[in-house]
Structure formats: structure tokens, C-alpha cells
Design a protein around this motif. Sequence first.
Motif, PDB file in Angstrom:
ATOM      1  N   UNK A 117      72.618 -25.020 110.243  1.00  0.00           N
ATOM      2  CA  UNK A 117      74.029 -24.464 110.028  1.00  0.00           C
ATOM      3  C   UNK A 117      75.265 -25.216 109.853  1.00  0.00           C
ATOM      4  N   UNK A 118      75.146 -25.984 110.764  1.00  0.00           N
ATOM      5  CA  UNK A 118      76.056 -27.429 110.918  1.00  0.00           C
ATOM      6  C   UNK A 118      76.118 -28.271 109.619  1.00  0.00           C
ATOM      7  N   UNK A 119      74.779 -28.399 109.214  1.00  0.00           N
ATOM      8  CA  UNK A 119      74.631 -29.404 107.840  1.00  0.00           C
ATOM      9  C   UNK A 119      75.248 -28.500 106.679  1.00  0.00           C
ATOM     10  N   UNK A 120      74.937 -27.085 106.642  1.00  0.00           N
ATOM     11  CA  UNK A 120      75.306 -26.442 105.662  1.00  0.00           C
ATOM     12  C   UNK A 120      77.025 -26.412 105.811  1.00  0.00           C
ATOM     13  N   UNK A 173      79.800 -27.621 102.605  1.00  0.00           N
ATOM     14  CA  UNK A 173      80.551 -26.749 102.054  1.00  0.00           C
ATOM     15  C   UNK A 173      82.013 -27.532 102.254  1.00  0.00           C
ATOM     16  N   UNK A 174      82.191 -28.072 103.426  1.00  0.00           N
ATOM     17  CA  UNK A 174      83.499 -28.841 103.509  1.00  0.00           C
ATOM     18  C   UNK A 174      83.658 -30.022 102.570  1.00  0.00           C
ATOM     19  N   UNK A 192      87.410 -23.417 101.668  1.00  0.00           N
ATOM     20  CA  UNK A 192      88.372 -22.950 102.603  1.00  0.00           C
ATOM     21  C   UNK A 192      87.350 -22.838 103.734  1.00  0.00           C
ATOM     22  N   UNK A 193      88.402 -22.856 105.215  1.00  0.00           N
ATOM     23  CA  UNK A 193      87.733 -22.510 106.201  1.00  0.00           C
ATOM     24  C   UNK A 193      87.029 -21.019 106.168  1.00  0.00           C
ATOM     25  N   UNK A 194      87.830 -20.043 105.708  1.00  0.00           N
ATOM     26  CA  UNK A 194      87.356 -19.019 105.648  1.00  0.00           C
ATOM     27  C   UNK A 194      86.183 -18.600 104.865  1.00  0.00           C
ATOM     28  N   UNK A 213      83.737 -21.172 114.133  1.00  0.00           N
ATOM     29  CA  UNK A 213      83.538 -22.273 114.748  1.00  0.00           C
ATOM     30  C   UNK A 213      82.763 -23.470 114.081  1.00  0.00           C
ATOM     31  N   UNK A 214      81.466 -22.999 113.622  1.00  0.00           N
ATOM     32  CA  UNK A 214      80.771 -23.578 113.053  1.00  0.00           C
ATOM     33  C   UNK A 214      81.285 -24.269 111.666  1.00  0.00           C
ATOM     34  N   UNK A 215      82.041 -23.438 111.096  1.00  0.00           N
ATOM     35  CA  UNK A 215      82.847 -23.806 109.759  1.00  0.00           C
ATOM     36  C   UNK A 215      83.617 -25.075 110.235  1.00  0.00           C
ATOM     37  N   UNK A 216      83.991 -25.485 111.260  1.00  0.00           N
ATOM     38  CA  UNK A 216      84.834 -26.827 111.621  1.00  0.00           C
ATOM     39  C   UNK A 216      83.845 -28.030 111.980  1.00  0.00           C
ATOM     40  N   UNK A 217      82.617 -27.359 112.140  1.00  0.00           N
ATOM     41  CA  UNK A 217      81.606 -28.297 112.676  1.00  0.00           C
ATOM     42  C   UNK A 217      81.550 -28.633 114.260  1.00  0.00           C
ATOM     43  N   UNK A 218      82.041 -27.465 114.936  1.00  0.00           N
ATOM     44  CA  UNK A 218      82.222 -27.723 116.458  1.00  0.00           C
ATOM     45  C   UNK A 218      81.129 -26.937 117.089  1.00  0.00           C
TER      46      UNK A 218
END
Length: 309
Positions: free
Chosen positions: A11-14, A18-19, A24-26, A45-50
Amino acid sequence: MTARSARRQEQLERAASLRAEGRTWIAIGTALQDRYGLKALVAMRLAHGWGQADAAAAWTAAWPDDPKNFKTFSSWENWPGPTGHAPSLAVLDRLAQLYQCNVADLLSRWGEHRSADDYESAEAGDAESGTLAWQVGHLELDELSRSMDHWAERLPREQRRALLLKLSTATAVAAGRSSTTPVAAMGTGPKPSELAGLWRSSYRFFSTGRAEEFEGSHRVRLRSEGDRLTGRSEPNGTGMIELDLRTDGLLVTGSWTERTATDGYYRGAVYHGIMQLVLDPAGRSMTGRWLGPDKEFAINSGDWMLTRA
């Protein structure tokens, strides 16, 4: 590496890919929700890689007088499961700032994620109901409408508008016909039987087609049935209205239906909605607001007044 940690790494790699595409974050959060069935709080949260500790550190850096740790984020993200804790609206506002999104984006999809990682499926129905009840009680109308938009995406596209209108009508009927008799909310008012009779009804509405505000006016005869007041107006050149109301002290709450004239501007359209009025202690007037969808299913509201005729 366990299956769960491998999935989280995927999920983090995905999210990272995308980033890199400039999403966009959304958009990244939504993509993670769609692909992995994640809750919105987790996906953003995961969208930011956190990880949860990273998010807690970012929170503490932004608001050092209100530090958080990973356990706090875990509790929020487990909600509405039995081990979670509902974040307050103030917390959601800060999370929206942290994740650079809107509050409604953090509440999308209403608890439909029911994997074993979240909570037992037997409790999922109660959790979804609890999530919805929390949103209705805490969100402003525009935020609640956005959350409803997310939920409506689960309905068949060709039937979506009709089903949402049906839901709106059912909600209005439930508001006017609830079998629960609450404690009087605002003082003691006249009995429903004392409110029966002829009333002048007037309400304000904005016509998007004519880009102008108008007033609808009717003469309505109210009839009492226990704690209910029902009424139908005398037909006029614009149509007629029907009211189904309940009294609660000095509060009057219920539903309205407008049937426009077949030869008028709206050509026989039928509209439904809800209303709440404050009753004059002398029983001479009721003043409040109406709420309901227009023909494009945008939620509108306006003033409504009933005065003794």
C-alpha cells in the motif's frame, strides 16, 4: 515479513507511485480506498507515506501544545470498531489540515470496510449505524452532503437520483411520524388541539432557473390527531402544500410536500422536505426553516412562517 506487513508495504509503495505521478492527496487516498478497502482515515495517512508514529510526529510538530502518539492515531483509525474512539470534530478538522483534505474526505464510505483487521463482521451493521449517527449529529450540512455523495456512489448510477429522492422522502416522513415521544424541548406550548384551524403559510425559496428569490403563500387548515398536526392547503395558482407535524413543547417538527400547478412554471413537479418551527407561546404564529432537495438534488433551505388566518 507477515502477510499484513507485506500488504501494508504494498500500500505504501502504491501511494508512492501515485505521488510520483503528481496525484492529489485526495485522489491518492481514494485510490487506496478503492483498491484495498481501507478506511478513509487510514488511506489519507498512507497517501502521505506515513505510519501512525509519523502522523503523530507531524501532528505534534504542528500543534506542540497538544502532542499525540501512535496509540492515539490507532484508536481513531479503529473507530467505529469496538476498540476505537470517535475523533471529535475539532480533531477531524486538524487531521484534515494535516492530510490536506476536507473533513468529509475523512468520513467517506460510512464504515463499509469490514475486514478482520478492523472489527468483527457481526458488529459491522451497528458500527455503520453509529458512524452515520455521529456524522448527522456533528457535521455541518455541506460536510454531511459531501459524505452522502460518497455513499451515494454505491447506488446504481441509473437509479441513483430516484433512490436518493426516495430516501429523502422517507427521512421526512420519519421526522414527522416518529413514534417516540421526547421530553418537551422548549417550555410548554399550546396543545395540538388548540392549534387546529386556518393558517396562512409563507416560505422563501430561490429559483435557480430564474436566478431570483420568491415567496410561496398558501392558506392551510390544520387538524389535530393526538400530538400530530396535519394539513392541506387550498389550491391556488402555484399549486398546494401538505404538512405533517408533531409538537414538542414550543418546537414543531415534521415534513412538507409541495405539489406545483400543472400549468405553472414547475409544471406539476412534486417536492418533499422537512421543517422545524418555533411556536409563539400564545399559539398565534410558528417561525422556522425548511430543508429539501431541488430538481437537481441540491439541498436547499429557507424561512417558513405560519400565522393564524
